[in-house]
Scaffold this active site. Structure first.
Site, PDB file in Angstrom:
ATOM      1  N   VAL A  52      37.123  29.495  22.314  1.00  0.00           N
ATOM      2  CA  VAL A  52      37.438  29.734  20.907  1.00  0.00           C
ATOM      3  C   VAL A  52      38.606  28.838  20.465  1.00  0.00           C
ATOM      4  CG1 VAL A  52      38.200  31.469  19.215  1.00  0.00           C
ATOM      5  CG2 VAL A  52      36.584  32.111  21.015  1.00  0.00           C
ATOM      6  N   CYS A  53      39.575  28.662  21.342  1.00  0.00           N
ATOM      7  CA  CYS A  53      40.812  27.946  20.997  1.00  0.00           C
ATOM      8  C   CYS A  53      40.595  26.562  20.382  1.00  0.00           C
ATOM      9  CB  CYS A  53      41.724  27.848  22.209  1.00  0.00           C
ATOM     10  SG  CYS A  53      42.231  29.448  22.852  1.00  0.00           S
TER      11      CYS A  53
END
Length: 180
Positions: A52-53
């Site tokens: 996700v980052c």
């Protein structure tokens, strides 16, 4: 956790700079006095080399010019070292073009002073702070580790804060303000 109205803590962290310079291996110190007099958007992500980052980091990076047009700088922070940040930038195609610095809070000093360390995994939550030119926190949002945030919304909130007006729900730059 520190919140709206609190003073943003002092910090001095090593970073991988944004832009092409960030791919050279030259690190830069960034502190609370760097970019003095500007608005600051400081966002945290849990760890490098995750899933996700990079979607969030890239999205913030793509808006770097929009933030700069509003006299704001964007700092991305995680608990990883500057060496891990550099390696990630060098090996992730989308991060190679990143226009914002990646700050290394390896001792967790800034994350802990803000109160954004997730108790179980011991990594930073997906926290975002908008800090005014006097160093006062004007906006805070925190997401669970599994849910990415919306940098366009952060930009919208910055616009509202900088307007010094009453902004209704879903207000965006150019819309009418509330009149009392």
């Amino acid at each position: 956790m520190l919140t709206v109205g609190d003073k943003f803590p002092s910090f001095d962290l090593t970073s991988v700079p944004g832009g092409p310079e960030g791919l050279t291996g030259k690190f830069v110190q960034i502190s609370d006095s760097t970019d003095a007099g500007k608005w600051k958007v400081v966002f945290f992500w849990p760890k490098d080399f995750t899933f996700v980052c990079p979607t969030e980091i890239v999205a913030f990076g793509k808006l770097a010019k929009d933030f700069a047009d509003r006299d704001a700088v964007v700092y991305g922070v995680s608990i990883d070292s500057e060496f891990v940040h550099l390696n990630w930038r060098l090996h992730h195609e989308d991060l190679k073009k990143l226009e914002i610095p990646m700050l290394a809070d390896i001792k967790r000093e800034l994350s802990e002073s803000l109160g954004v360390i997730a108790a179980g995994p011991g990594v930073a939550l997906r926290a975002t702070f908008i800090v005014d030119p006097q160093g006062i926190i004007r906006h805070v949002s925190v997401n669970d580790l599994s849910v990415g945030r919306n940098p366009q919304e952060v930009l919208r909130v910055l616009d509202g804060l900088q307007s010094d007006e009453l902004c209704p729900c879903n207000w965006k730059q150019g819309d009418d303000f509330l009149k009392v």
